[in-house]
Design a protein around this motif. Structure first.
Motif, mmCIF file in Angstrom:
data_model
loop_
_atom_site.group_PDB
_atom_site.id
_atom_site.type_symbol
_atom_site.label_atom_id
_atom_site.label_comp_id
_atom_site.label_asym_id
_atom_site.label_seq_id
_atom_site.Cartn_x
_atom_site.Cartn_y
_atom_site.Cartn_z
ATOM 1 N N ILE A 77 -15.180 -2.396 -8.776
ATOM 2 C CA ILE A 77 -13.870 -2.491 -8.844
ATOM 3 C C ILE A 77 -12.768 -1.340 -9.052
ATOM 4 N N LEU A 78 -13.267 -0.479 -10.052
ATOM 5 C CA LEU A 78 -12.627 0.483 -10.385
ATOM 6 C C LEU A 78 -12.656 1.477 -9.058
ATOM 7 N N ILE A 79 -13.564 1.746 -8.286
ATOM 8 C CA ILE A 79 -13.637 2.372 -7.043
ATOM 9 C C ILE A 79 -12.846 1.967 -5.991
ATOM 10 N N LEU A 80 -12.782 0.626 -5.723
ATOM 11 C CA LEU A 80 -11.854 -0.173 -4.899
ATOM 12 C C LEU A 80 -10.448 0.081 -5.276
ATOM 13 N N PHE A 81 -10.220 0.151 -6.619
ATOM 14 C CA PHE A 81 -8.817 0.345 -6.736
ATOM 15 C C PHE A 81 -8.296 1.814 -6.783
ATOM 16 N N GLY A 82 -9.445 2.850 -6.883
ATOM 17 C CA GLY A 82 -9.019 4.117 -6.565
ATOM 18 C C GLY A 82 -8.767 4.435 -5.103
ATOM 19 N N ILE A 83 -9.683 3.544 -4.290
ATOM 20 C CA ILE A 83 -9.292 3.703 -2.960
ATOM 21 C C ILE A 83 -7.989 3.285 -2.573
ATOM 22 N N MET A 84 -7.780 2.145 -3.218
ATOM 23 C CA MET A 84 -6.352 1.543 -2.765
ATOM 24 C C MET A 84 -5.193 2.534 -3.045
ATOM 25 N N LEU A 85 -5.202 3.030 -4.443
ATOM 26 C CA LEU A 85 -4.415 3.798 -4.960
ATOM 27 C C LEU A 85 -4.196 5.332 -4.255
ATOM 28 N N THR A 86 -5.393 5.686 -3.611
ATOM 29 C CA THR A 86 -5.130 7.243 -3.083
ATOM 30 C C THR A 86 -5.183 7.015 -1.569
ATOM 31 N N GLN A 87 -4.875 5.988 -0.768
ATOM 32 C CA GLN A 87 -4.717 5.985 0.413
ATOM 33 C C GLN A 87 -3.458 6.598 1.075
ATOM 34 N N ASN A 88 -3.747 7.553 2.170
ATOM 35 C CA ASN A 88 -2.799 8.339 2.641
ATOM 36 C C ASN A 88 -1.993 7.325 3.507
ATOM 37 N N SER A 89 -0.865 7.796 3.314
ATOM 38 C CA SER A 89 0.317 6.467 3.860
ATOM 39 C C SER A 89 0.483 7.032 5.322
ATOM 40 N N ARG A 90 0.242 6.196 6.175
ATOM 41 C CA ARG A 90 0.578 6.589 7.508
ATOM 42 C C ARG A 90 1.752 6.247 7.966
ATOM 43 N N ALA A 91 2.037 6.516 9.399
ATOM 44 C CA ALA A 91 3.225 6.163 10.119
ATOM 45 C C ALA A 91 3.631 4.543 10.330
ATOM 46 N N ASP A 92 2.338 4.006 10.598
ATOM 47 C CA ASP A 92 2.227 2.551 10.874
ATOM 48 C C ASP A 92 1.578 2.092 9.547
ATOM 49 N N GLN A 93 2.359 1.614 8.563
ATOM 50 C CA GLN A 93 2.166 1.060 7.186
ATOM 51 C C GLN A 93 1.510 -0.180 7.289
ATOM 52 N N TYR A 94 1.900 -1.027 8.420
ATOM 53 C CA TYR A 94 1.613 -2.566 8.177
ATOM 54 C C TYR A 94 0.128 -2.771 9.275
ATOM 55 N N GLU A 95 -0.322 -1.811 9.567
ATOM 56 C CA GLU A 95 -1.663 -1.872 10.330
ATOM 57 C C GLU A 95 -2.610 -2.387 9.587
ATOM 58 N N THR A 96 -3.477 -3.634 9.883
ATOM 59 C CA THR A 96 -4.125 -4.232 8.766
ATOM 60 C C THR A 96 -5.696 -3.900 8.991
ATOM 61 N N HIS A 97 -5.987 -3.038 9.891
ATOM 62 C CA HIS A 97 -7.358 -2.403 10.081
ATOM 63 C C HIS A 97 -7.853 -1.876 8.796
#
Lengths: 173, 101
Positions: free
Chosen positions: A68-88
């Motif tokens: 869970i800690l790793i998944l939170f880390g992945i979520m918080l360190t994601q590079n924001s892209r131009a298309d933020q609402y892409e669900t892939h």
């Protein structure tokens, strides 16, 4: 075939295949899922080694906590892209050169196998009778009597690490 | 009832250790590298547990409890540091131009 050996081979195949999938994939979320499968297989391997206490602790800590800690880390360190609402969920990561990594790890594996093969004869000398019962009582008694200082120290260490982690992760201005 | 030979556990543990090493060397993402380190720690833990199967005093089992605790501490502190690095450099790739690790 002996059913114990068959179960061991299935669990070892699950563990090693998901670890290889972790090394193979470039997608960070797929790697987290493969790590989940790898931890499940490892807990099964602990059960096969008659260490059910460690299997349960491993499941609680790794599947319930660290992943869970790793998944939170992945979520918080994601590079924001131009298309933020892409669900892939494709989080592609970069790789270094494959040649050195694969050759170094393969040579380490072959070296360990060589050492094991050389020292295989001396395993017979240390082997006592295998205890097939559960070791929960023994582990509890040993942790609270013989290793009580180390146990308390581990608790204090865990507290210090968690407080330090929350302090480091704080948003400093 | 025959038991699993000790060498099977050792071979699986060696394979896990080398896969963890290859993940650590291959990937550029810091979280990926951390997952490889976790895999190596678990390989060492499997060795300890497999050897403590034949031990009357369960020293290997107790030691593996402490290895588990150290692994969790390392994971939480490292993820906090990675979070700060991401806030500072907006990038957590090792060897990237922006982060200069």
């Amino acid at each position: 075939m002996n059913p114990m050996i068959a179960a061991f081979l299935v669990l070892a195949g699950l563990t090693c295949a998901s670890a290889l999938a972790m090394a193979w994939t470039k997608n960070l979320l797929h790697a987290a899922l493969a790590m989940f499968l790898c931890m499940l297989g490892l807990a099964g391997l602990y059960v096969m080694a008659y260490a059910d206490v460690m299997a349960v602790a491993h499941l609680l800590i790794y599947v319930g906590g660290v992943l869970i800690l790793i998944l939170f880390g992945i979520m918080l360190t994601q590079n924001s892209r131009a298309d933020q609402y892409e669900t892939h969920n494709d989080l592609w990561t970069k790789q270094s050169g494959r040649f050195w990594a694969l050759s170094i790890s393969l040579s380490v594996f072959l070296g360990i196998l060589f050492i094991l093969n050389r020292s295989m004869s001396s395993f017979g000398m240390v082997s006592n009778e295998i205890q097939r019962s559960t070791k929960l009582t023994h582990v509890g008694l040993a942790l609270l009597t013989e290793y009580s200082f180390a146990f308390e120290l581990a608790g204090v260490f865990l507290l210090i690490a968690l407080v330090g982690a929350t302090y480091i992760a704080k948003h400093h201005e | 009832m025959n038991d699993i030979p000790l060498s099977y556990f050792l071979i699986v543990s060696a394979l896990l250790f080398s896969i963890g090493l290859s993940i650590m060397l291959l990937k550029r993402n810091m979280i990926f590298v951390l997952m490889g380190i976790e895999l190596m720690l678990n390989a060492a833990n499997l060795n300890l547990i497999a050897f403590s199967r034949q031990d009357d005093q369960i020293q290997g089992l107790v030691f593996s409890v402490f290895v588990l605790v150290i692994g969790v501490c390392e994971m939480s502190v490292a993820l906090a540091i990675i979070l700060q690095i991401y806030r500072h450099f907006k990038n957590i790739d090792l060897g990237a131009e922006k982060s200069r690790f």
